[in-house]
Design a protein around this motif. Structure first.
Motif, PDB file in Angstrom:
ATOM      1  N   LYS A 165       3.135   5.484   3.632  1.00 14.23           N
ATOM      2  CA  LYS A 165       2.160   6.016   2.681  1.00 14.23           C
ATOM      3  C   LYS A 165       1.973   7.521   2.874  1.00 14.23           C
ATOM      4  N   GLY A 202      -3.090  10.030   1.251  1.00 19.39           N
ATOM      5  CA  GLY A 202      -2.341  10.458   2.430  1.00 19.39           C
ATOM      6  C   GLY A 202      -3.213  10.589   3.661  1.00 19.39           C
ATOM      7  N   ALA A 219      -4.231   7.217   4.972  1.00 24.04           N
ATOM      8  CA  ALA A 219      -3.100   6.578   5.647  1.00 24.04           C
ATOM      9  C   ALA A 219      -2.913   7.140   7.046  1.00 24.04           C
ATOM     10  N   ALA A 253       1.475   2.500   7.185  1.00 26.86           N
ATOM     11  CA  ALA A 253       0.657   3.680   6.872  1.00 26.86           C
ATOM     12  C   ALA A 253       1.488   4.948   6.891  1.00 26.86           C
ATOM     13  N   LEU A 309       0.827  -1.199   0.000  1.00 26.09           N
ATOM     14  CA  LEU A 309       0.000   0.000   0.000  1.00 26.09           C
ATOM     15  C   LEU A 309       0.859   1.245   0.000  1.00 26.09           C
ATOM     16  N   ALA A 310       2.007   1.147   0.612  1.00 21.76           N
ATOM     17  CA  ALA A 310       2.866   2.314   0.709  1.00 21.76           C
ATOM     18  C   ALA A 310       3.599   2.584  -0.587  1.00 21.76           C
ATOM     19  N   SER A 311       4.124   1.558  -1.206  1.00 24.39           N
ATOM     20  CA  SER A 311       4.910   1.777  -2.412  1.00 24.39           C
ATOM     21  C   SER A 311       5.067   0.476  -3.160  1.00 24.39           C
ATOM     22  N   GLN A 315      10.557  10.363   3.978  1.00 25.50           N
ATOM     23  CA  GLN A 315      10.080   9.084   3.455  1.00 25.50           C
ATOM     24  C   GLN A 315      11.065   7.964   3.789  1.00 25.50           C
ATOM     25  N   ALA A 360       2.779  10.429   0.075  1.00 23.46           N
ATOM     26  CA  ALA A 360       1.749  11.386  -0.335  1.00 23.46           C
ATOM     27  C   ALA A 360       2.202  12.830  -0.133  1.00 23.46           C
TER      28      ALA A 360
END
Length: 484
Positions: free
Chosen positions: A319, A159, A162, A316, A13-15, A373, A323
């Motif tokens: 994510k 974002g 998340a 999360a 979900l994040a990347s 990040q 974002a």
């Protein structure tokens, strides 16, 4: 107990880049949960010759309020009291309440925001600055303004969602930590009660040995007066008496320290009068012990569930960091009225409104967003490792508890045999001394051995109780929110 065991699909979900790396959170399940230790325990009931038997039942979950298996109403009352009054539990409850409110705040922050404003301005203008068309121009006036502002940032790249997931995960972490705190307080309270019962039994045995040494010292002094023994025999018996007094004083000190620990667990000041505590004879050894399957163990251990929720929150957060590097669309609207009097604000010509839409994309932040990040990704890797370590430790805790239970019976049998033999040896030595065929030194040695053997036998009984508590605790416990 509900557990949130989410595999690292969170990372995807994040990347997408994380998906290519593979899921490294898989914890290898032990074939028998704990290897040789469980096989030895499950092959036959634990049945020492000098104590009650225990049976470990594979696949059985921990019963609610499992401490009732020790068969002591006094113990049950103390545990209920600790669950209600312990300050560490109160702290965990407050932390959960805080996390719950922060999760609700995060959900509210993802919705449109509306604000109502009203202000009044009283102003005097200089005639020089007033309009030349107004003759005579007023130089003092009031201005009333009322308006409603609405703003909303659509969640284009997830974002905001998340952030909500991260806050919910933090709430679950707090909930599992509260459950773990309750489990720990219950276990520590029971262990403190067992420790007190053991120390009281050892004190009783030490007082018996002390009285015996006093009697023997009187006898030795009388025999010295008759010329049957020398001063060395008297000195040896005086040494034995002093040693017994030292042992008793040490046990008293340890018992009082343990009572202070128990008072704190119950939320009381050390030294406060406590209710009657059960003796060793009042505590029944649980005859049936549960043994969860590996998957159930991971689901019911609060620390494993907290680590899983932390892992979800870390995914999360990645994510959110991604974002933050993408464009943000913002929409806003304002409507209201302005007039020199309150009643005229919304008359014809005075109302106003504004609609605004904007798109903002980060251009240059000195690398801050990129490194934020990377920091979130590093935190995710740490959460993965922490989850694996916590899960493996849960297996080790159960393994250690089962190993202890498997050896406790043998240790108790050996301690009982040693206690019986030492008691007989002391009796023989005392008889020989009384009839004048034995020496004081023989009695001194036999008495020391008897006291040590009795203390070890009492410790072995307490150890079986304590290791039973350890198994219940290692399996995650089962403590209801509030005692009824």
């Amino acid at each position: 107990m509900r557990a949130y065991l989410t595999p690292l699909a969170l990372v995807c979900l994040a990347s997408p880049a994380f998906a290519a790396k593979g899921d490294s959170t898989n914890v290898p399940m032990p074939p028998t949960l704990v290897g040789n230790a469980s096989e030895a325990v499950l092959s036959k009931p634990i049945a020492p010759a000098s104590g009650p038997a225990q049976t470990v039942v594979a696949g059985e979950r921990v019963a609610l309020s499992w401490w009732h298996a020790f068969g002591s109403v006094a113990l049950d009352t103390l545990v209920d009291r600790a669950l209600l009054a312990n300050n560490e539990i109160a702290v965990a409850k407050a932390n959960l309440a805080q996390a719950h409110e922060l999760a609700r705040a995060a959900r509210g922050g993802a919705l449109p925001q509306a604000d109502l404003g009203y202000n009044v301005v009283r102003q005097r203008l200089s005639r020089t600055l007033s309009s030349p068309l107004n003759d005579p121009a007023p130089t003092i006036f009031s201005l009333h303004t009322a308006q409603v502002s609405v703003s909303y940032a659509p969640d284009l790249f997830g974002g905001n969602a998340a952030r909500v997931r991260s806050a919910k995960a933090a709430e679950r972490v707090a909930a599992e930590r509260l459950a773990g705190q309750r489990n720990m307080i219950v276990a520590n309270t029971i262990l403190a009660v067992i420790q007190n019962a053991m120390l009281e039994a050892q004190e009783k045995a030490a007082r018996t040995a002390l009285n015996s040494n006093r009697e023997l010292l009187d006898l030795t002094r009388r025999r010295e007066a008759l010329g049957a023994v020398g001063k060395a025999d008297v000195a040896a018996q005086e040494l034995a008496l002093a040693s017994a007094e030292t042992t008793l004083a040490g046990l008293e000190r340890v018992r009082r320290t343990n009572l202070a620990v128990l008072s704190v667990l119950l939320g009381e000041d050390p030294g406060t009068s406590l209710p009657s505590l059960p003796a060793l004879a009042d505590l029944r050894l649980p005859d049936r012990l549960p043994l969860a399957l590996p998957s159930d163990l991971l689901a019911q251990r609060p620390d494993v569930a907290a680590a899983a929720a932390t892992l979800e929150g870390a995914g999360a957060d990645v994510k959110v960091a991604i974002a933050a590097r993408l464009p943000v669309l913002s929409l806003s609207a304002t409507a209201g009225g302005t007039a020199q009097t309150f009643s005229d604000m919304f008359r014809v010509g005075n109302p106003f409104w504004t609609l605004l839409g904007g798109l903002t994309a980060p251009l240059f932040h000195g690398g801050a967003l990129k490194h934020q990040q990377k920091a979130a990704e590093a935190a995710l890797e740490a959460a993965k490792a922490s989850y694996r370590a916590t899960a493996l430790q849960s297996f080790a805790d159960v393994s250690n508890a089962l190993t202890a239970l498997a050896t406790d019976g043998d240790a108790l049998d050996a301690a009982k045999r040693a206690d019986d033999a030492a008691s007989r040896n002391l009796d023989y030595a005392q008889r020989r001394l009384r009839i004048g065929v034995g020496g004081t030194f023989d009695v001194y040695v036999a008495n020391a051995a008897a006291q040590s053997a009795r203390s070890q036998a009492i410790s072995a009984i307490a150890m079986r109780l304590s290791d039973s508590v350890a198994l219940f605790t290692a399996l995650g416990g089962n403590v209801q929110a509030e005692p009824k």
